[in-house]
Design a protein around this motif. Structure first.
Motif, PDB file in Angstrom:
ATOM      1  N   ALA A   2     -21.343  38.887 -26.551  1.00  0.00           N
ATOM      2  CA  ALA A   2     -21.132  37.486 -26.948  1.00  0.00           C
ATOM      3  C   ALA A   2     -20.311  36.742 -25.897  1.00  0.00           C
ATOM      4  O   ALA A   2     -20.479  35.532 -25.703  1.00  0.00           O
ATOM      5  CB  ALA A   2     -20.451  37.415 -28.316  1.00  0.00           C
ATOM      6  N   THR A   3     -19.430  37.475 -25.202  1.00  0.00           N
ATOM      7  CA  THR A   3     -18.612  36.856 -24.155  1.00  0.00           C
ATOM      8  C   THR A   3     -19.480  36.443 -22.969  1.00  0.00           C
ATOM      9  O   THR A   3     -19.431  35.297 -22.506  1.00  0.00           O
ATOM     10  CB  THR A   3     -17.520  37.844 -23.698  1.00  0.00           C
ATOM     11  N   TYR A   4     -20.275  37.395 -22.463  1.00  0.00           N
ATOM     12  CA  TYR A   4     -21.168  37.076 -21.340  1.00  0.00           C
ATOM     13  C   TYR A   4     -22.144  35.962 -21.726  1.00  0.00           C
ATOM     14  O   TYR A   4     -22.371  35.027 -20.967  1.00  0.00           O
ATOM     15  CB  TYR A   4     -21.949  38.323 -20.895  1.00  0.00           C
ATOM     16  N   PHE A   5     -22.729  36.085 -22.919  1.00  0.00           N
ATOM     17  CA  PHE A   5     -23.681  35.077 -23.379  1.00  0.00           C
ATOM     18  C   PHE A   5     -23.035  33.697 -23.395  1.00  0.00           C
ATOM     19  O   PHE A   5     -23.588  32.722 -22.866  1.00  0.00           O
ATOM     20  CB  PHE A   5     -24.208  35.446 -24.773  1.00  0.00           C
ATOM     21  N   SER A   6     -21.837  33.606 -24.006  1.00  0.00           N
ATOM     22  CA  SER A   6     -21.159  32.307 -24.154  1.00  0.00           C
ATOM     23  C   SER A   6     -20.836  31.696 -22.803  1.00  0.00           C
ATOM     24  O   SER A   6     -21.032  30.498 -22.587  1.00  0.00           O
ATOM     25  CB  SER A   6     -19.836  32.468 -24.895  1.00  0.00           C
ATOM     26  N   LEU A   7     -20.291  32.538 -21.902  1.00  0.00           N
ATOM     27  CA  LEU A   7     -19.880  32.006 -20.602  1.00  0.00           C
ATOM     28  C   LEU A   7     -21.083  31.562 -19.773  1.00  0.00           C
ATOM     29  O   LEU A   7     -20.964  30.671 -18.938  1.00  0.00           O
ATOM     30  CB  LEU A   7     -19.049  33.048 -19.855  1.00  0.00           C
ATOM     31  N   ALA A   8     -22.242  32.173 -20.004  1.00  0.00           N
ATOM     32  CA  ALA A   8     -23.450  31.730 -19.291  1.00  0.00           C
ATOM     33  C   ALA A   8     -24.026  30.471 -19.932  1.00  0.00           C
ATOM     34  O   ALA A   8     -24.469  29.547 -19.253  1.00  0.00           O
ATOM     35  CB  ALA A   8     -24.497  32.847 -19.278  1.00  0.00           C
ATOM     36  N   ALA A   9     -24.000  30.413 -21.261  1.00  0.00           N
ATOM     37  CA  ALA A   9     -24.627  29.289 -21.978  1.00  0.00           C
ATOM     38  C   ALA A   9     -23.782  28.022 -21.933  1.00  0.00           C
ATOM     39  O   ALA A   9     -24.321  26.910 -22.021  1.00  0.00           O
ATOM     40  CB  ALA A   9     -24.894  29.686 -23.434  1.00  0.00           C
ATOM     41  N   GLU A  33      -4.354  35.409 -22.916  1.00  0.00           N
ATOM     42  CA  GLU A  33      -5.097  35.471 -21.654  1.00  0.00           C
ATOM     43  C   GLU A  33      -6.606  35.447 -21.917  1.00  0.00           C
ATOM     44  O   GLU A  33      -7.360  34.721 -21.265  1.00  0.00           O
ATOM     45  CB  GLU A  33      -4.710  36.760 -20.912  1.00  0.00           C
ATOM     46  N   GLN A  34      -7.031  36.237 -22.891  1.00  0.00           N
ATOM     47  CA  GLN A  34      -8.459  36.304 -23.224  1.00  0.00           C
ATOM     48  C   GLN A  34      -8.906  34.996 -23.898  1.00  0.00           C
ATOM     49  O   GLN A  34      -9.952  34.442 -23.586  1.00  0.00           O
ATOM     50  CB  GLN A  34      -8.747  37.496 -24.142  1.00  0.00           C
ATOM     51  N   GLN A  35      -8.052  34.518 -24.825  1.00  0.00           N
ATOM     52  CA  GLN A  35      -8.393  33.285 -25.542  1.00  0.00           C
ATOM     53  C   GLN A  35      -8.585  32.129 -24.565  1.00  0.00           C
ATOM     54  O   GLN A  35      -9.482  31.290 -24.723  1.00  0.00           O
ATOM     55  CB  GLN A  35      -7.274  32.957 -26.542  1.00  0.00           C
ATOM     56  N   SER A  36      -7.763  32.110 -23.524  1.00  0.00           N
ATOM     57  CA  SER A  36      -7.800  30.981 -22.587  1.00  0.00           C
ATOM     58  C   SER A  36      -9.121  30.930 -21.811  1.00  0.00           C
ATOM     59  O   SER A  36      -9.533  29.861 -21.372  1.00  0.00           O
ATOM     60  CB  SER A  36      -6.618  31.059 -21.617  1.00  0.00           C
ATOM     61  N   VAL A  37      -9.765  32.070 -21.646  1.00  0.00           N
ATOM     62  CA  VAL A  37     -11.063  32.078 -20.952  1.00  0.00           C
ATOM     63  C   VAL A  37     -12.079  31.267 -21.758  1.00  0.00           C
ATOM     64  O   VAL A  37     -12.821  30.448 -21.211  1.00  0.00           O
ATOM     65  CB  VAL A  37     -11.572  33.528 -20.744  1.00  0.00           C
ATOM     66  N   PHE A  38     -12.084  31.482 -23.069  1.00  0.00           N
ATOM     67  CA  PHE A  38     -13.010  30.725 -23.922  1.00  0.00           C
ATOM     68  C   PHE A  38     -12.600  29.243 -23.959  1.00  0.00           C
ATOM     69  O   PHE A  38     -13.433  28.356 -23.819  1.00  0.00           O
ATOM     70  CB  PHE A  38     -13.029  31.309 -25.339  1.00  0.00           C
ATOM     71  N   ASP A  39     -11.307  29.029 -24.133  1.00  0.00           N
ATOM     72  CA  ASP A  39     -10.818  27.650 -24.245  1.00  0.00           C
ATOM     73  C   ASP A  39     -11.144  26.844 -22.989  1.00  0.00           C
ATOM     74  O   ASP A  39     -11.577  25.693 -23.067  1.00  0.00           O
ATOM     75  CB  ASP A  39      -9.297  27.641 -24.479  1.00  0.00           C
ATOM     76  N   ALA A  40     -10.931  27.459 -21.835  1.00  0.00           N
ATOM     77  CA  ALA A  40     -11.147  26.740 -20.573  1.00  0.00           C
ATOM     78  C   ALA A  40     -12.597  26.304 -20.415  1.00  0.00           C
ATOM     79  O   ALA A  40     -12.905  25.401 -19.636  1.00  0.00           O
ATOM     80  CB  ALA A  40     -10.740  27.623 -19.396  1.00  0.00           C
ATOM     81  N   HIS A  41     -13.503  26.963 -21.130  1.00  0.00           N
ATOM     82  CA  HIS A  41     -14.919  26.613 -21.033  1.00  0.00           C
ATOM     83  C   HIS A  41     -15.430  25.882 -22.260  1.00  0.00           C
ATOM     84  O   HIS A  41     -16.644  25.754 -22.456  1.00  0.00           O
ATOM     85  CB  HIS A  41     -15.752  27.874 -20.755  1.00  0.00           C
TER      86      HIS A  41
END
Lengths: 307, 307
Positions: free
Chosen positions: B29-36, B55-63
């Motif tokens: 789901a992480t790879y999918f989300s960051l690509a989509a 740290e992990q949460q910020s990756v999603f937030d930043a995108h």
């Protein structure tokens, strides 16, 4: 423009999940010629034995392929027996009998001297080089080789590569020749050995053309053609040689070798490979028309193009 | 249009010829989300443990990825350890620790209810089906699966396939699911199980989209996109999920799902897969721009188009 091809004309006994055929007409030069003859005039240099009779000769004659350069020798023709029962992508060899091919010394008929296109099919690199050197008028020279020559006759092969414009080999051979498992790096390594262009055949996944540095006239950019997803692969024998015949035959038919011509040539190579595997041996290649070929070319375009 | 994706958010320890990384942010789901996320809004349903921090949460937030649906549970997140030392195309798994993922019960936040695009990443087909049934507004549903579910949870998987518009799996999975070694026949077999479209991912050779009978609106014709011949594959982890993200993200960004949109989507899938493998984990996907993505799309076109 006429193509001269030097290589094997042979008999193959083949077993695949679709059945078995004994002593089909085969050999790299045969597949190559039958694929290329739909595009241009083809002249063959090979040696056959006494078992090569009117039936085999008529296959070449019916397609207008010049066989003056096919020498008849005492003994039997080259014979190969193999099967693809477990894996359609890789032949299991059961027998290889060189016969008259073991002492093959290619002789170029005078009538072939004006061929501007030369194809050195997979034979001893020492012979490939000799034919190359005896063909000063050839302005585009392409060739094939295999793991055996790459592994045990590397020096002789390297001499051939220096005189080649285009090398056509498969993924495994590319990696083995360059000693690098990454295909792009391996392709660079092979191009550094001499050829201006490398066409890597990926079997059921198509082919990729890589260009050497500074060869803008050759297209300059990597190009990839698909293979046709086929519902039935009856016999994969000769697919690579048929690819080479379609590729080089199309190039020889062009007035100018533009980047676009090279791209279309890779497509035509894939097209002829896709026909070859539809029936046993050269059966399908013997019964084609240029219309069918161009129709399939259109299918390949549709298969890969966005618009 | 927004996409909801359900799948794993995990930590991966990865070793490849390029090096080793401990506990990278990973999961389908992480790879999918960051690509989509470069194409459309993405909403994630997953479960993570206490080791999933800022740290992990910020990756999603930043995108701008919506993580309301990422449940925090007591314990550790899903963890995978694998290597690609001998073969970059196939991971060797050293450890799989399901941890909080073992008891995962997907919950769909109310704010996700209007998602018209739903992606069921590779999880237990029983859960895939439950999410599918709880998403009546989804008008295009795609999904992934793997050999484990195909082999040992076939009945549950077949129920999922009946509710899927598009299935994205690889060559081996396609052959295994249909029980046929010929890819075209296997693709037909899979399409008979329900999906209107099957995208078969060929790894370094690209992907082929097959369409079910009577789905002209879907494009109706087989379509093949290449992969980019890459000089360096740093880490193949997540390439397939990134393909799915690019493919489905692009579709969700389109006003109309025309045949051309599906073709371009296959290309965008290949584009995002090619970025993903350039660095470890999701590093490359985190630092892209739409301009870079479209530039590479142009390279793919040039790589494959005759004119």
């Amino acid at each position: 423009m006429a193509i001269t091809v030097v290589g094997s004309v042979a008999f193959d006994s083949i077993e695949t999940p679709a059945g078995r055929r004994e002593r089909c007409l085969g050999g790299a030069a045969t597949y190559f010629s039958l694929a290329a003859c739909y595009f241009t005039n083809v002249r063959v240099i090979a040696v056959v034995g006494e078992d090569f009779g009117p039936e085999q000769q008529s296959v070449f004659d019916a397609h207008g392929i010049d066989t003056q350069g096919i020498e008849r020798a005492a003994g039997k023709s080259f014979f190969w027996e193999g099967s693809y029962l477990e894996n359609l992508n890789e032949a299991k060899t059961h027998a290889t009998e060189l016969n008259v091919f073991g002492a093959f010394q290619p002789k170029i008929p005078d009538a072939y001297r004006d061929s501007e296109f030369l194809f050195l099919a997979n034979i001893d690199p020492v012979l490939q080089r000799r034919v190359r050197e005896a063909s000063p008028k050839a302005r585009l020279v392409a060739g094939d080789t295999m793991n055996y020559w790459i592994k045990d006759h590397r020096d002789a092969l390297k001499q051939v590569l220096k005189g080649l414009d285009i090398l056509l080999i498969n993924d495994t051979e590319t990696r083995m020749l360059a000693g690098n498992s990454n295909l792009v790096k391996a392709a660079r390594g092979v191009l550094d050995m001499g050829p201006r262009m490398l066409v890597v055949k990926h079997g059921e996944y198509g082919a990729t053309a890589f260009y050497g540095k500074g060869h803008d006239g050759f297209g300059a950019r990597t190009f990839r053609a698909p293979a046709l997803p086929l519902e039935e692969v009856v016999d994969p024998t000769g697919a690579g040689d048929s690819f080479a015949g379609g590729f080089f035959g199309y190039l020889a038919s062009q007035k100018e070798l533009t980047p676009g011509a090279f791209r279309r040539a890779v497509f035509y190579g894939s097209v002829m490979g896709s026909f070859a595997v539809e029936r046993f041996g050269t059966e399908r290649l013997q019964q084609l028309s240029r219309e069918e070929i161009d129709e399939r070319f259109g299918m390949f375009r549709e298969l890969t193009h966005l618009d």
